[in-house]
Design a protein around this motif. Structure first.
Motif, mmCIF file in Angstrom:
data_model
loop_
_atom_site.group_PDB
_atom_site.id
_atom_site.type_symbol
_atom_site.label_atom_id
_atom_site.label_comp_id
_atom_site.label_asym_id
_atom_site.label_seq_id
_atom_site.Cartn_x
_atom_site.Cartn_y
_atom_site.Cartn_z
ATOM 1 N N GLY A 89 41.105 34.338 43.732
ATOM 2 C CA GLY A 89 41.452 33.495 44.879
ATOM 3 C C GLY A 89 40.304 32.651 45.371
ATOM 4 N N GLN A 90 40.287 32.379 46.664
ATOM 5 C CA GLN A 90 39.278 31.526 47.289
ATOM 6 C C GLN A 90 38.090 32.317 47.835
ATOM 7 O OE1 GLN A 90 39.434 28.376 47.097
ATOM 8 N NE2 GLN A 90 41.576 27.922 46.664
ATOM 9 N N GLY A 91 38.181 33.644 47.817
ATOM 10 C CA GLY A 91 37.153 34.482 48.434
ATOM 11 C C GLY A 91 35.909 34.624 47.588
ATOM 12 N N GLN A 92 35.152 35.651 47.917
ATOM 13 C CA GLN A 92 33.891 35.911 47.245
ATOM 14 C C GLN A 92 34.022 36.979 46.178
ATOM 15 O OE1 GLN A 92 30.762 36.800 49.946
ATOM 16 N NE2 GLN A 92 31.142 35.056 51.247
ATOM 17 N N GLU A 93 35.246 37.279 45.745
ATOM 18 C CA GLU A 93 35.450 38.320 44.748
ATOM 19 C C GLU A 93 35.593 37.732 43.357
ATOM 20 O OE1 GLU A 93 38.673 40.885 45.829
ATOM 21 O OE2 GLU A 93 37.436 41.963 47.273
ATOM 22 N N THR A 94 35.093 38.484 42.390
ATOM 23 C CA THR A 94 35.209 38.130 40.978
ATOM 24 C C THR A 94 35.818 39.317 40.251
ATOM 25 O OG1 THR A 94 33.213 36.773 41.123
ATOM 26 C CG2 THR A 94 33.920 37.395 38.935
ATOM 27 N N HIS A 95 36.725 39.043 39.351
ATOM 28 C CA HIS A 95 37.377 40.081 38.549
ATOM 29 C C HIS A 95 36.820 39.992 37.131
ATOM 30 C CE1 HIS A 95 40.572 41.424 35.758
ATOM 31 N NE2 HIS A 95 40.675 42.399 36.627
ATOM 32 N N GLN A 96 36.557 41.146 36.526
ATOM 33 C CA GLN A 96 36.053 41.177 35.158
ATOM 34 C C GLN A 96 36.654 42.341 34.400
ATOM 35 O OE1 GLN A 96 31.834 40.299 34.756
ATOM 36 N NE2 GLN A 96 31.730 40.292 36.969
ATOM 37 N N ARG A 97 36.651 42.205 33.105
ATOM 38 C CA ARG A 97 36.957 43.326 32.219
ATOM 39 C C ARG A 97 35.671 43.644 31.483
ATOM 40 N NH1 ARG A 97 40.322 42.593 28.036
ATOM 41 N NH2 ARG A 97 40.725 44.820 27.933
ATOM 42 N N ALA A 123 30.805 39.601 46.259
ATOM 43 C CA ALA A 123 29.500 38.950 46.123
ATOM 44 C C ALA A 123 28.398 39.572 46.970
ATOM 45 C CB ALA A 123 29.621 37.466 46.449
ATOM 46 N N GLY A 124 27.362 40.043 46.282
ATOM 47 C CA GLY A 124 26.169 40.555 46.919
ATOM 48 C C GLY A 124 26.290 41.896 47.603
ATOM 49 N N GLN A 125 27.488 42.516 47.572
ATOM 50 C CA GLN A 125 27.688 43.722 48.355
ATOM 51 C C GLN A 125 28.202 44.929 47.574
ATOM 52 O OE1 GLN A 125 30.331 42.849 51.603
ATOM 53 N NE2 GLN A 125 29.384 40.868 51.926
ATOM 54 N N ARG A 126 29.203 44.712 46.716
ATOM 55 C CA ARG A 126 29.910 45.857 46.158
ATOM 56 C C ARG A 126 30.467 45.543 44.773
ATOM 57 N NH1 ARG A 126 35.138 48.682 49.099
ATOM 58 N NH2 ARG A 126 35.120 50.578 47.858
ATOM 59 N N ILE A 127 30.407 46.555 43.892
ATOM 60 C CA ILE A 127 31.034 46.482 42.574
ATOM 61 C C ILE A 127 31.926 47.708 42.443
ATOM 62 C CG2 ILE A 127 30.702 46.313 40.084
ATOM 63 C CD1 ILE A 127 27.754 45.502 40.677
ATOM 64 N N GLN A 128 33.208 47.486 42.160
ATOM 65 C CA GLN A 128 34.156 48.579 41.966
ATOM 66 C C GLN A 128 34.592 48.605 40.507
ATOM 67 O OE1 GLN A 128 37.224 48.677 45.270
ATOM 68 N NE2 GLN A 128 36.240 46.694 45.628
ATOM 69 N N PHE A 129 34.527 49.784 39.904
ATOM 70 C CA PHE A 129 34.901 49.979 38.509
ATOM 71 C C PHE A 129 36.139 50.871 38.455
ATOM 72 C CE2 PHE A 129 30.314 49.529 38.809
ATOM 73 C CZ PHE A 129 30.002 48.636 37.802
ATOM 74 N N HIS A 130 37.187 50.405 37.786
ATOM 75 C CA HIS A 130 38.430 51.177 37.668
ATOM 76 C C HIS A 130 38.809 51.293 36.195
ATOM 77 C CE1 HIS A 130 39.083 50.963 41.996
ATOM 78 N NE2 HIS A 130 38.753 49.687 41.916
ATOM 79 N N LEU A 131 39.228 52.485 35.801
ATOM 80 C CA LEU A 131 39.611 52.747 34.426
ATOM 81 C C LEU A 131 40.818 51.918 34.009
ATOM 82 C CD1 LEU A 131 39.318 54.531 31.837
ATOM 83 C CD2 LEU A 131 40.952 56.095 32.927
ATOM 84 N N GLU A 132 40.675 51.240 32.882
ATOM 85 C CA GLU A 132 41.803 50.579 32.235
ATOM 86 C C GLU A 132 42.287 51.467 31.085
ATOM 87 O OE1 GLU A 132 41.776 46.860 29.437
ATOM 88 O OE2 GLU A 132 41.696 46.182 31.526
ATOM 89 N N SER A 133 41.349 51.871 30.223
ATOM 90 C CA SER A 133 41.650 52.807 29.135
ATOM 91 C C SER A 133 40.330 53.337 28.595
ATOM 92 C CB SER A 133 42.453 52.121 28.021
ATOM 93 O OG SER A 133 41.680 51.101 27.416
ATOM 94 N N GLY A 134 40.427 54.399 27.777
ATOM 95 C CA GLY A 134 39.216 54.937 27.179
ATOM 96 C C GLY A 134 39.221 56.442 27.092
ATOM 97 N N SER A 135 38.025 57.014 26.982
ATOM 98 C CA SER A 135 37.833 58.437 26.718
ATOM 99 C C SER A 135 37.831 59.294 27.973
ATOM 100 C CB SER A 135 36.515 58.632 25.967
ATOM 101 O OG SER A 135 36.479 57.850 24.809
#
Length: 193
Positions: A89-97, A123-135
């Motif tokens: 969106g227009q905010g300060q968030e970025t989505h990544q895989r 941006a500059g504050q927090r990174i959240q990691f959520h499982l998509e798939s894996g071990s």
């Protein structure tokens, strides 16, 4: 929990009550790694670690979001690469895989794991990691940066249940031994660049 274990390069640990904010801050500013482990499930564990970074938060942020560098921060990580990146969106968030692979030896077992993560950066504050798939049956991590003194307070919380059945107390003990070393290594790498 009523106490947090403070880990440091010395061969002993200190226990600092959670309500003793001044003692915690003093310990952090002196370079201590504050570590709190907990059971997450019968086969999993959770941990929250805090450390002081004597660098500006912006400088730390730029390096923490360079995910291929995580192989330098955590020696058990053998691969870390961005698969996809897009703003939200227009905010300060970025989505990544993100894809990460790691190899860890404990007890008489060497485990190799891989994980695909959904990553949300504020941006500059927090990174959240959520499982998509894996071990892992489940995996969630949260990294936060806050101003502290002339630098930044880094708080890293993670909880996970691996697919390999290892009782939670063994995982907690492994975290208690490994994570402070890994966090000190991360701080050294962040501060040297």
């Amino acid at each position: 929990m009523t106490a947090s274990t403070v880990s440091n390069p010395r061969p002993y640990s200190l226990t600092v009550p959670l309500q003793s904010r001044d003692a915690r801050t003093t310990a952090l500013l002196q370079g201590e790694i504050l570590l709190e482990t907990r059971a997450h499930s019968a086969w999993g564990a959770g941990v929250t670690a805090q450390m002081y970074l004597p660098i500006q938060p912006e400088r730390a942020w730029a390096q923490l979001t360079d995910y291929p560098r995580w192989v330098q921060f955590f020696p058990d990580i053998t691969q870390s690469r961005i698969l996809e990146r897009s703003p939200i969106g227009q905010g300060q968030e970025t989505h990544q895989r993100l894809y990460q692979a790691a190899r860890k030896s404990f007890l008489f077992i060497t485990a190799e794991v891989e994980i695909y993560l959904q990553v949300i950066e504020t941006a500059g504050q927090r990174i959240q990691f959520h499982l998509e798939s894996g071990s892992f049956h489940d995996f969630q991590a949260d990294l936060q940066l806050q101003d502290l003194a002339e630098g930044a307070l880094l708080t890293y919380s993670v909880q996970a249940t691996p697919t390999i059945p290892v009782p939670s107390p063994f995982i907690q003990q492994a975290i208690h031994w490994d994570l402070p070393h890994n966090m000190r290594n991360m701080r050294q790498m962040l501060c040297s660049h």
